[in-house]
Design a protein around this motif. Structure first.
Motif, PDB file in Angstrom:
ATOM      1  N   ASP A   1     -45.913  -7.147 -12.274  1.00 29.21           N
ATOM      2  CA  ASP A   1     -45.188  -8.643 -12.984  1.00 29.21           C
ATOM      3  C   ASP A   1     -44.954  -8.543 -14.462  1.00 29.21           C
ATOM      4  OD1 ASP A   1     -47.386  -8.840 -14.488  1.00 29.21           O
ATOM      5  OD2 ASP A   1     -48.724 -10.610 -13.993  1.00 29.21           O
ATOM      6  N   CYS A   2     -44.427  -9.564 -14.806  1.00 28.40           N
ATOM      7  CA  CYS A   2     -43.468  -9.152 -16.520  1.00 28.40           C
ATOM      8  C   CYS A   2     -43.938  -9.846 -16.897  1.00 28.40           C
ATOM      9  CB  CYS A   2     -41.886 -10.564 -15.871  1.00 28.40           C
ATOM     10  SG  CYS A   2     -41.174  -9.686 -17.445  1.00 28.40           S
TER      11      CYS A   2
ATOM     12  N   GLU B   1     -49.607  -1.473 -17.511  1.00 34.37           N
ATOM     13  CA  GLU B   1     -49.713  -0.465 -15.582  1.00 34.37           C
ATOM     14  C   GLU B   1     -48.503   0.665 -15.630  1.00 34.37           C
ATOM     15  OE1 GLU B   1     -50.692  -3.311 -13.013  1.00 34.37           O
ATOM     16  OE2 GLU B   1     -51.972  -4.145 -14.195  1.00 34.37           O
ATOM     17  N   ALA B   2     -47.156  -0.290 -15.941  1.00 31.11           N
ATOM     18  CA  ALA B   2     -46.307   0.767 -15.673  1.00 31.11           C
ATOM     19  C   ALA B   2     -46.127   1.762 -17.035  1.00 31.11           C
ATOM     20  CB  ALA B   2     -44.629   0.016 -15.336  1.00 31.11           C
ATOM     21  N   SER B   3     -45.645   1.402 -17.811  1.00 30.10           N
ATOM     22  CA  SER B   3     -46.513   2.601 -18.451  1.00 30.10           C
ATOM     23  C   SER B   3     -47.359   3.702 -18.202  1.00 30.10           C
ATOM     24  CB  SER B   3     -46.944   2.259 -20.003  1.00 30.10           C
ATOM     25  OG  SER B   3     -45.440   1.523 -20.388  1.00 30.10           O
TER      26      SER B   3
ATOM     27  N   TRP C   1     -41.803   0.377 -12.360  1.00 30.65           N
ATOM     28  CA  TRP C   1     -40.705   0.647 -13.635  1.00 30.65           C
ATOM     29  C   TRP C   1     -40.367  -0.987 -12.819  1.00 30.65           C
ATOM     30  CZ3 TRP C   1     -41.660  -0.576 -17.764  1.00 30.65           C
ATOM     31  CH2 TRP C   1     -41.900   0.564 -19.091  1.00 30.65           C
ATOM     32  N   TYR C   2     -40.058  -0.586 -11.156  1.00 32.52           N
ATOM     33  CA  TYR C   2     -39.170  -0.996 -10.827  1.00 32.52           C
ATOM     34  C   TYR C   2     -39.296  -3.059 -10.222  1.00 32.52           C
ATOM     35  CZ  TYR C   2     -34.575  -2.660  -8.120  1.00 32.52           C
ATOM     36  OH  TYR C   2     -33.496  -3.040  -7.351  1.00 32.52           O
ATOM     37  N   GLN C   3     -40.462  -2.716 -10.122  1.00 34.94           N
ATOM     38  CA  GLN C   3     -41.518  -3.652  -9.666  1.00 34.94           C
ATOM     39  C   GLN C   3     -41.539  -4.925 -11.023  1.00 34.94           C
ATOM     40  OE1 GLN C   3     -45.617  -3.277  -7.982  1.00 34.94           O
ATOM     41  NE2 GLN C   3     -44.400  -2.204  -6.529  1.00 34.94           N
ATOM     42  N   VAL C   4     -41.296  -4.551 -12.156  1.00 34.16           N
ATOM     43  CA  VAL C   4     -41.505  -4.935 -13.443  1.00 34.16           C
ATOM     44  C   VAL C   4     -40.095  -5.467 -13.223  1.00 34.16           C
ATOM     45  CG1 VAL C   4     -42.006  -5.044 -15.842  1.00 34.16           C
ATOM     46  CG2 VAL C   4     -43.363  -3.675 -14.687  1.00 34.16           C
TER      47      VAL C   4
ATOM     48  N   PHE D   1     -36.037  -1.873 -16.465  1.00 29.63           N
ATOM     49  CA  PHE D   1     -34.377  -1.204 -15.191  1.00 29.63           C
ATOM     50  C   PHE D   1     -34.297   0.591 -16.017  1.00 29.63           C
ATOM     51  CE2 PHE D   1     -30.566   0.179 -13.533  1.00 29.63           C
ATOM     52  CZ  PHE D   1     -30.828   0.055 -12.295  1.00 29.63           C
ATOM     53  N   GLN D   2     -34.347   0.077 -17.403  1.00 23.42           N
ATOM     54  CA  GLN D   2     -33.574   1.323 -18.320  1.00 23.42           C
ATOM     55  C   GLN D   2     -35.319   2.382 -17.818  1.00 23.42           C
ATOM     56  OE1 GLN D   2     -32.905   0.376 -21.998  1.00 23.42           O
ATOM     57  NE2 GLN D   2     -31.335  -0.332 -21.906  1.00 23.42           N
ATOM     58  N   ALA D   3     -36.198   2.064 -18.047  1.00 24.60           N
ATOM     59  CA  ALA D   3     -37.221   2.559 -18.228  1.00 24.60           C
ATOM     60  C   ALA D   3     -37.634   3.580 -16.034  1.00 24.60           C
ATOM     61  CB  ALA D   3     -38.739   2.176 -18.604  1.00 24.60           C
ATOM     62  N   TYR D   4     -37.329   1.975 -15.576  1.00 22.94           N
ATOM     63  CA  TYR D   4     -36.844   2.369 -14.100  1.00 22.94           C
ATOM     64  C   TYR D   4     -35.965   3.861 -13.851  1.00 22.94           C
ATOM     65  CZ  TYR D   4     -35.299   2.847  -9.185  1.00 22.94           C
ATOM     66  OH  TYR D   4     -35.007   3.211  -8.335  1.00 22.94           O
ATOM     67  N   GLU D   5     -34.451   3.698 -14.237  1.00 24.23           N
ATOM     68  CA  GLU D   5     -34.107   4.510 -14.378  1.00 24.23           C
ATOM     69  C   GLU D   5     -34.361   6.162 -14.922  1.00 24.23           C
ATOM     70  OE1 GLU D   5     -30.096   2.763 -16.214  1.00 24.23           O
ATOM     71  OE2 GLU D   5     -29.434   2.702 -14.393  1.00 24.23           O
TER      72      GLU D   5
END
Length: 158
Positions: free
Chosen positions: A25-26, A33-35, A100-103, A120-124
């Motif tokens: 989630d955001c 978790e994404a990190s 990252w995309y989920q977030v 999104f920048q982290a995803y890219e």
């Protein structure tokens, strides 16, 4: 060879994501978790890189039979790295990008534009690292190192 690994990686992604089966989630926790997935992926990439460098580096002054055995051993190790470690690293890298995309999607859905943009920048960045890993493995190791190992086996084992 890498294509097979990419197919396996997609299937294995579900297994890897099982601790994160819920959508991220955001929130601070979602970003954390994404990190964490990103850090784990980076550590696995570093370890894999060290293995490839070790396998694809050699300086020796050995008798022909020992040189033969050296290259046979390196070829066997190379194949094991490609069949096991590479798959795990690709799965982890893909999972990090997906997290990252989920977030990003969760933030966009709740109207948190700045958080969505940051995620999104982290995803890219994460996805770019994933694509770069695939490119390096394919170009440097699959197309250069592995054929050189095979040529050395042919040269020293005949």
């Amino acid at each position: 060879m890498l294509g097979n690994i990419m197919n396996k990686a997609g299937v294995s992604l579900l297994v890897l994501l099982s601790p994160w089966a819920h959508a991220l989630d955001c929130s601070t926790q979602g970003f954390a978790e994404a990190s964490a997935l990103n850090r784990q992926s980076h550590a696995k990439v570093q370890q894999l890189s060290k293995q490839y460098v070790e396998l694809c580096s050699w300086q020796f002054n050995l008798p022909k039979q020992q040189s033969c055995q050296l290259f046979k051993d390196k070829k066997k190790q190379f194949e094991q790295v490609n069949n096991r470690q590479l798959e795990a690293v690709l799965v982890a890298a893909n999972a990090a990008a997906e997290a990252w995309y989920q977030v990003h999607e969760a933030c966009a859905a709740t109207g948190k534009r700045e958080n969505s943009s940051n995620a999104f920048q982290a995803y890219e960045k994460s996805f770019s690292a994933y694509q770069q890993l695939i490119s390096v493995v394919e170009q440097q190791y699959q197309q250069q190192c592995y054929p050189q190992l095979q040529a050395n086996i042919k040269q020293y084992c005949n």
